[in-house]
Design a protein around this motif. Structure first.
Motif, PDB file in Angstrom:
ATOM      1  N   SER A   1      45.141  49.702  35.246  1.00  0.00           N
ATOM      2  CA  SER A   1      45.657  48.342  35.013  1.00  0.00           C
ATOM      3  C   SER A   1      45.715  47.712  36.540  1.00  0.00           C
ATOM      4  N   MET A   2      45.947  46.482  36.625  1.00  0.00           N
ATOM      5  CA  MET A   2      45.904  45.665  37.736  1.00  0.00           C
ATOM      6  C   MET A   2      47.024  44.801  37.606  1.00  0.00           C
ATOM      7  N   ALA A   3      48.165  44.918  38.558  1.00  0.00           N
ATOM      8  CA  ALA A   3      49.426  43.915  38.580  1.00  0.00           C
ATOM      9  C   ALA A   3      49.063  42.696  39.233  1.00  0.00           C
TER      10      ALA A   3
ATOM     11  N   PHE B   1      61.506  38.449  43.935  1.00  0.00           N
ATOM     12  CA  PHE B   1      61.336  39.373  45.116  1.00  0.00           C
ATOM     13  C   PHE B   1      59.815  40.114  44.928  1.00  0.00           C
ATOM     14  N   VAL B   2      59.156  40.265  43.759  1.00  0.00           N
ATOM     15  CA  VAL B   2      57.957  40.859  43.541  1.00  0.00           C
ATOM     16  C   VAL B   2      56.981  39.518  43.884  1.00  0.00           C
ATOM     17  N   GLY B   3      56.990  38.392  43.329  1.00  0.00           N
ATOM     18  CA  GLY B   3      56.196  37.746  43.436  1.00  0.00           C
ATOM     19  C   GLY B   3      55.920  37.122  44.778  1.00  0.00           C
ATOM     20  N   LEU B   4      57.096  36.878  45.613  1.00  0.00           N
ATOM     21  CA  LEU B   4      56.872  36.462  46.841  1.00  0.00           C
ATOM     22  C   LEU B   4      56.858  37.799  47.947  1.00  0.00           C
ATOM     23  N   GLY B   5      57.193  38.935  47.562  1.00  0.00           N
ATOM     24  CA  GLY B   5      56.952  39.758  48.647  1.00  0.00           C
ATOM     25  C   GLY B   5      56.292  41.081  48.379  1.00  0.00           C
ATOM     26  N   MET B   6      55.643  41.120  47.232  1.00  0.00           N
ATOM     27  CA  MET B   6      54.565  42.408  46.982  1.00  0.00           C
ATOM     28  C   MET B   6      53.289  42.015  46.516  1.00  0.00           C
ATOM     29  N   GLU B   7      52.403  43.123  46.590  1.00  0.00           N
ATOM     30  CA  GLU B   7      50.930  42.816  46.194  1.00  0.00           C
ATOM     31  C   GLU B   7      50.525  44.044  45.315  1.00  0.00           C
ATOM     32  N   GLY B   8      50.046  43.731  44.319  1.00  0.00           N
ATOM     33  CA  GLY B   8      49.502  44.817  43.470  1.00  0.00           C
ATOM     34  C   GLY B   8      48.455  45.585  43.811  1.00  0.00           C
ATOM     35  N   LYS B   9      48.548  46.963  43.392  1.00  0.00           N
ATOM     36  CA  LYS B   9      47.735  47.949  44.069  1.00  0.00           C
ATOM     37  C   LYS B   9      47.130  48.935  42.717  1.00  0.00           C
ATOM     38  N   GLY B  10      47.173  48.422  41.364  1.00  0.00           N
ATOM     39  CA  GLY B  10      46.415  49.367  40.435  1.00  0.00           C
ATOM     40  C   GLY B  10      47.667  49.880  39.766  1.00  0.00           C
ATOM     41  N   GLY B  11      47.250  50.598  38.685  1.00  0.00           N
ATOM     42  CA  GLY B  11      48.273  51.561  37.879  1.00  0.00           C
ATOM     43  C   GLY B  11      47.738  52.077  36.317  1.00  0.00           C
ATOM     44  N   PHE B  12      48.250  52.444  35.810  1.00  0.00           N
ATOM     45  CA  PHE B  12      47.867  53.103  34.484  1.00  0.00           C
ATOM     46  C   PHE B  12      48.731  52.802  33.181  1.00  0.00           C
ATOM     47  N   ASN B  13      48.309  53.012  32.071  1.00  0.00           N
ATOM     48  CA  ASN B  13      49.117  53.136  30.956  1.00  0.00           C
ATOM     49  C   ASN B  13      48.516  53.939  29.877  1.00  0.00           C
ATOM     50  N   ILE B  14      49.387  54.685  29.216  1.00  0.00           N
ATOM     51  CA  ILE B  14      49.147  55.681  27.836  1.00  0.00           C
ATOM     52  C   ILE B  14      49.979  54.951  26.970  1.00  0.00           C
TER      53      ILE B  14
ATOM     54  N   THR C   1      54.642  52.805  24.896  1.00  0.00           N
ATOM     55  CA  THR C   1      53.657  52.728  26.216  1.00  0.00           C
ATOM     56  C   THR C   1      54.613  53.401  27.309  1.00  0.00           C
ATOM     57  N   VAL C   2      53.830  54.006  28.145  1.00  0.00           N
ATOM     58  CA  VAL C   2      54.433  54.668  29.181  1.00  0.00           C
ATOM     59  C   VAL C   2      53.367  54.547  30.428  1.00  0.00           C
ATOM     60  N   GLY C   3      53.767  54.461  31.523  1.00  0.00           N
ATOM     61  CA  GLY C   3      53.106  54.386  32.615  1.00  0.00           C
ATOM     62  C   GLY C   3      53.466  53.632  34.058  1.00  0.00           C
ATOM     63  N   SER C   4      52.658  53.371  34.852  1.00  0.00           N
ATOM     64  CA  SER C   4      53.297  53.013  36.179  1.00  0.00           C
ATOM     65  C   SER C   4      52.361  51.985  36.932  1.00  0.00           C
ATOM     66  N   ASN C   5      52.899  51.004  37.666  1.00  0.00           N
ATOM     67  CA  ASN C   5      52.199  49.971  38.560  1.00  0.00           C
ATOM     68  C   ASN C   5      52.441  50.168  39.985  1.00  0.00           C
TER      69      ASN C   5
ATOM     70  N   GLU D   1      67.180  38.472  40.401  1.00  0.00           N
ATOM     71  CA  GLU D   1      67.554  38.495  38.820  1.00  0.00           C
ATOM     72  C   GLU D   1      66.489  39.004  37.948  1.00  0.00           C
ATOM     73  N   ASN D   2      65.343  38.491  38.088  1.00  0.00           N
ATOM     74  CA  ASN D   2      64.161  38.599  37.409  1.00  0.00           C
ATOM     75  C   ASN D   2      63.025  39.010  38.076  1.00  0.00           C
ATOM     76  N   THR D   3      62.076  39.895  37.571  1.00  0.00           N
ATOM     77  CA  THR D   3      60.707  39.859  38.296  1.00  0.00           C
ATOM     78  C   THR D   3      59.794  39.599  37.267  1.00  0.00           C
ATOM     79  N   ASN D   4      58.566  38.940  37.734  1.00  0.00           N
ATOM     80  CA  ASN D   4      57.531  38.401  36.907  1.00  0.00           C
ATOM     81  C   ASN D   4      56.259  38.823  37.633  1.00  0.00           C
ATOM     82  N   PHE D   5      55.329  39.475  36.569  1.00  0.00           N
ATOM     83  CA  PHE D   5      54.073  39.932  36.950  1.00  0.00           C
ATOM     84  C   PHE D   5      52.983  39.837  35.809  1.00  0.00           C
ATOM     85  N   HIS D   6      51.877  39.638  36.056  1.00  0.00           N
ATOM     86  CA  HIS D   6      50.766  39.768  34.954  1.00  0.00           C
ATOM     87  C   HIS D   6      50.119  41.215  35.209  1.00  0.00           C
ATOM     88  N   THR D   7      49.595  41.521  34.031  1.00  0.00           N
ATOM     89  CA  THR D   7      48.932  42.847  34.264  1.00  0.00           C
ATOM     90  C   THR D   7      47.589  42.753  33.414  1.00  0.00           C
TER      91      THR D   7
END
Length: 219
Positions: A45-47, A54-67, A82-86, A195-201
């Motif tokens: 997965s790609m986030a 703080f995620v939308g403004l301060g971070m960049e997605g680098k990949g991940g996985f889901n099982i 679902t378990v996994g990581s981004n 308060e919240n974090t938003n991202f697409h995967t």
């Protein structure tokens, strides 16, 4: 996000899709059993961070996985775990603090419904019931690694599309919108950012289906 990185990932997705389509052309006589008991799956997965948080403004997605494991309760109504990581890198420390990278691990349950729009295809829609996310924020200072963990309550809205290569095996695309409710205490003037974090995967993976009856019918 680096353009070449996007191109490499989209190229990989395209190659897998083409291979799956080509394979299917040699299996035109496949008789698909539409009702299943469930499936197990794994994906890459790609986030894609979004929003004024703080995620939308301060971070960049680098990949991940889901099982994932999914079971059909009755007909095409299902429950899935679902378990996994981004993985994220920090692009603006003035927003997130003195960290270099963040690993977001998650575990949650979804309920949903599956449609069969075309032969050899499956389309599923789901929403999370409950789950937890852990944001492990890491920093490296003078070769010393330290970390701090923030917790959140998962809110996930998902859509998947399967292409059945055989009666049991499928390749799939999965889209999810995450809107996690975070438990982070900050000064009042910046609390709204945490308060919240938003991202697409966007994910691509493989599934192995099993069984030919839902749980209720199998009792």
């Amino acid at each position: 996000m680096n353009l070449n990185f996007h191109i490499k990932n989209y190229s990989f997705i395209l190659i897998v899709a083409i291979c799956g389509f080509s394979f299917s052309q040699n299996n035109t006589d496949l008789k698909q059993n539409n009702q299943k008991l469930g499936f197990g799956s794994i994906d890459y997965s790609m986030a894609i961070p979004t929003g004024d948080n703080f995620v939308g403004l301060g971070m960049e997605g680098k990949g991940g996985f889901n099982i994932k494991a999914q079971f059909f309760i009755y007909k095409h109504f299902f429950i899935a775990g679902t378990v996994g990581s981004n993985y994220f890198s920090v692009k603006d420390k003035t927003i997130v603090g003195n960290y270099n990278k963040t690993t977001v691990s998650h575990q949650y349950l979804n309920i949903g419904y599956e449609l069969l729009p075309l032969p050899n295809t499956r389309l599923g829609l789901s929403i999370s019931l409950f789950g937890e996310s852990n944001f492990e924020n890491k920093s490296n200072t003078n070769n010393n690694e330290s970390f701090q963990i923030d917790k959140g309550r998962i809110r996930s809205y998902e859509l998947y599309f399967d292409y059945m290569i055989s009666d049991e095996f499928a390749v799939y695309l999965n889209y999810a919108y995450r809107n996690d409710k975070m438990d982070i205490q900050t000064p009042p003037e910046i609390q709204n950012l945490f308060e919240n974090t938003n991202f697409h995967t966007v994910s691509i993976g493989v599934k192995l289906y099993f069984g030919n009856k839902d749980l209720v019918s199998g009792i």
